[in-house]
Design a protein around this motif. Structure first.
Motif, short mmCIF file in Angstrom:
data_model
loop_
_atom_site.label_atom_id
_atom_site.label_comp_id
_atom_site.label_asym_id
_atom_site.label_seq_id
_atom_site.Cartn_x
_atom_site.Cartn_y
_atom_site.Cartn_z
N ALA A 153 0.83 -1.21 0.00
CA ALA A 153 0.00 0.00 0.00
C ALA A 153 0.87 1.26 0.00
N ALA A 154 1.94 1.23 0.78
CA ALA A 154 2.84 2.39 0.83
C ALA A 154 3.59 2.55 -0.48
N VAL A 155 4.04 1.44 -1.04
CA VAL A 155 4.80 1.50 -2.31
C VAL A 155 3.92 2.00 -3.45
N ILE A 156 2.67 1.56 -3.47
CA ILE A 156 1.74 2.03 -4.51
C ILE A 156 1.56 3.54 -4.44
N ALA A 157 1.41 4.05 -3.21
CA ALA A 157 1.27 5.50 -3.03
C ALA A 157 2.53 6.22 -3.49
N GLU A 158 3.68 5.66 -3.18
CA GLU A 158 4.94 6.24 -3.65
C GLU A 158 4.99 6.26 -5.17
N GLY A 159 4.52 5.17 -5.78
CA GLY A 159 4.51 5.09 -7.24
C GLY A 159 3.63 6.15 -7.87
N GLU A 160 2.50 6.42 -7.22
CA GLU A 160 1.58 7.45 -7.73
C GLU A 160 2.25 8.82 -7.67
N VAL A 161 2.91 9.11 -6.56
CA VAL A 161 3.60 10.39 -6.42
C VAL A 161 4.74 10.48 -7.42
N TRP A 162 5.46 9.37 -7.57
CA TRP A 162 6.57 9.30 -8.51
C TRP A 162 6.08 9.61 -9.93
N GLN A 163 4.92 9.02 -10.28
CA GLN A 163 4.37 9.26 -11.61
C GLN A 163 3.98 10.72 -11.79
N LEU A 164 3.42 11.32 -10.74
CA LEU A 164 3.09 12.74 -10.81
C LEU A 164 4.34 13.59 -11.04
N GLU A 165 5.42 13.22 -10.36
CA GLU A 165 6.67 13.96 -10.51
C GLU A 165 7.24 13.79 -11.92
N ALA A 166 7.00 12.60 -12.50
CA ALA A 166 7.54 12.32 -13.84
C ALA A 166 6.64 12.84 -14.94
N ALA A 167 5.42 13.25 -14.59
CA ALA A 167 4.46 13.71 -15.59
C ALA A 167 5.05 14.85 -16.41
N LYS A 168 4.90 14.73 -17.71
CA LYS A 168 5.37 15.74 -18.67
C LYS A 168 6.88 15.86 -18.73
N ASN A 169 7.59 14.98 -18.03
CA ASN A 169 9.06 15.03 -18.04
C ASN A 169 9.59 14.10 -19.13
N LEU A 170 9.90 14.66 -20.26
CA LEU A 170 10.32 13.87 -21.41
C LEU A 170 11.75 13.36 -21.30
N THR A 171 12.47 13.77 -20.26
CA THR A 171 13.82 13.23 -20.04
C THR A 171 13.78 11.94 -19.22
N THR A 172 12.58 11.49 -18.86
CA THR A 172 12.44 10.24 -18.12
C THR A 172 13.09 9.10 -18.91
N VAL A 180 8.77 3.32 -11.83
CA VAL A 180 7.45 3.85 -11.51
C VAL A 180 6.40 2.75 -11.58
N ILE A 181 6.38 1.98 -12.65
CA ILE A 181 5.33 0.97 -12.78
C ILE A 181 5.59 -0.23 -11.88
N ARG A 182 6.85 -0.44 -11.51
CA ARG A 182 7.13 -1.50 -10.54
C ARG A 182 6.47 -1.16 -9.20
N ALA A 183 6.43 0.12 -8.88
CA ALA A 183 5.78 0.56 -7.64
C ALA A 183 4.27 0.70 -7.83
N LYS A 184 3.87 1.40 -8.88
CA LYS A 184 2.47 1.77 -9.06
C LYS A 184 1.57 0.58 -9.39
N THR A 185 2.06 -0.32 -10.22
CA THR A 185 1.24 -1.44 -10.69
C THR A 185 1.71 -2.80 -10.18
N ALA A 186 3.00 -3.07 -10.34
CA ALA A 186 3.49 -4.42 -10.03
C ALA A 186 3.48 -4.73 -8.54
N ALA A 187 3.53 -3.70 -7.69
CA ALA A 187 3.61 -3.95 -6.24
C ALA A 187 2.43 -4.76 -5.72
N LEU A 188 1.23 -4.46 -6.21
CA LEU A 188 0.07 -5.20 -5.72
C LEU A 188 0.02 -6.61 -6.32
N PHE A 189 0.45 -6.76 -7.57
CA PHE A 189 0.58 -8.10 -8.15
C PHE A 189 1.56 -8.93 -7.30
#
Length: 338
Positions: A153-172, A180-189
């Motif tokens: 649950a904590a990692v998923i929340a971190e992933g969401e914040v991480w994605q917000l920080e990366a939003a519109k950042n084309l140097t990602t 990001v997706i390891r935290a946001k999506t894969a963590a619950l899997f």
């Protein structure tokens, strides 16, 4: 676009997950009963809003993984059912929260709960569902399972914040996006798979195998979603295609196209994704650029790579119907594209 299957083919491929559905059917009925019970409240809005999403079903891969993993490890109690229900409640809560953050209009083919009930209510009901999920974990009485799911649950929340920080950042970079997706999506899997052997009392080897299976299946699942957003259909995604583009999300197809493109290509993404100046026809042009630079096909190849790792994670287990069903679940996730 060259990456998507037709609806007719998709219907045929749904049969690849049928063995899993058959194995968990009885236990999943109990999970659904728990979901129905745990969304009840004297506050009438809570069950109404929660059931707006829960009643739409979805694939429910995560709770099915928990049940199958526990069964595969020889578990004979009922704790896996409560843990599976907790996993689904966590997933539902994250969807409610995600739709508010992303300002999404569609979920599972229907108007998102935030549109029907409002952003504030969607967030608060999501919090209620998370609370119910943790109550179920406590009732099971496994500190290890509680540790794994609470950490997720904590990692998923971190992933969401991480994605917000990366939003519109084309140097990602690709590595940054995968984190990001390891935290946001894969963590619950990951957690959904690992708590199966935990509740069954299995040791480090079994836990590690299912953890690897869940993580890599989650990565493959998200990467296929990324490709489908630019080459799929609303019925396949359960949301509007092109939402990632309209929301300025930096996903792997964008990362690859931006890095492989020329100055003109990069200027296009800087205008549309970074500055949000989207004009008619821009989505189609983005898709053309992704095709030209093989970004969609390479995203699918990455998904197949992680799918292969997920399959290998279960290689040491006996060849049982449960193992076969979990392997077919990998094929199902990837077969959403051709």
């Amino acid at each position: 676009m060259g990456v998507v299957v037709s609806l007719e083919d998709k219907k045929k491929q749904l049969s690849t997950i049928q063995p899993l559905l058959d194995l968990v059917h009885a236990d999943m009925q109990d999970v659904i009963a728990i979901l129905d019970e745990r969304v009840r409240s004297h506050v009438e809005l809570i069950p109404d809003l929660a059931n707006h999403l829960i009643s739409l079903g979805g694939k429910r891969l995560r709770p099915m993984m928990t049940i199958t993993a526990a069964q595969m490890c020889g578990y004979e109690g009922d704790g896996h059912i409560k843990l599976a229900a907790a996993v689904e409640l966590m997933h539902t809560a994250t969807l409610l929260h995600d739709d508010v953050v992303d300002e999404s209009d569609m979920r599972r083919g229907k108007p998102a709960a935030r549109l029907v009930y409002g952003n504030e209510r969607a967030v608060l009901v999501g919090d209620f569902l998370l609370g119910q999920a943790f109550k179920l974990m406590v009732e099971v009485g496994s500190l290890d399972a509680l540790d794994i799911l609470s950490d997720a649950a904590a990692v998923i929340a971190e992933g969401e914040v991480w994605q917000l920080e990366a939003a519109k950042n084309l140097t990602t970079t690709e590595d940054e996006y995968l984190n990001v997706i390891r935290a946001k999506t894969a963590a619950l899997f990951t957690a959904a798979a690992e708590v199966g052997p935990i509740v069954a009392g299995k040791g480090r080897a079994e836990r590690g195998a299912f953890k690897s299976y869940g993580t890599n299946l989650g990565l493959a699942f998200q990467l296929i979603d990324d490709a489908l957003d630019y080459g799929g259909s609303a019925s396949q995604l359960g949301k509007n295609t092109g939402d990632d583009f309209r929301e300025g999300k930096i996903t792997l197809p964008v990362v690859l196209t931006y890095r492989r493109g020329n100055d003109e290509d990069r200027a296009f993404f800087e205008r549309t994704l970074q500055r949000g100046e989207v004009e008619e026809g821009d989505l189609e042009h983005a898709m053309e650029l992704m095709q030209a630079h093989n970004a969609l096909s390479d995203t699918v190849e990455r998904a197949r790579h992680y799918g292969a790792i997920a399959r290998d994670a279960l290689a040491t287990f006996p060849d049982t119907p449960h193992r076969a069903a979990l392997l077919q679940a990998v094929d199902f996730c990837i077969s959403r594209v051709s």
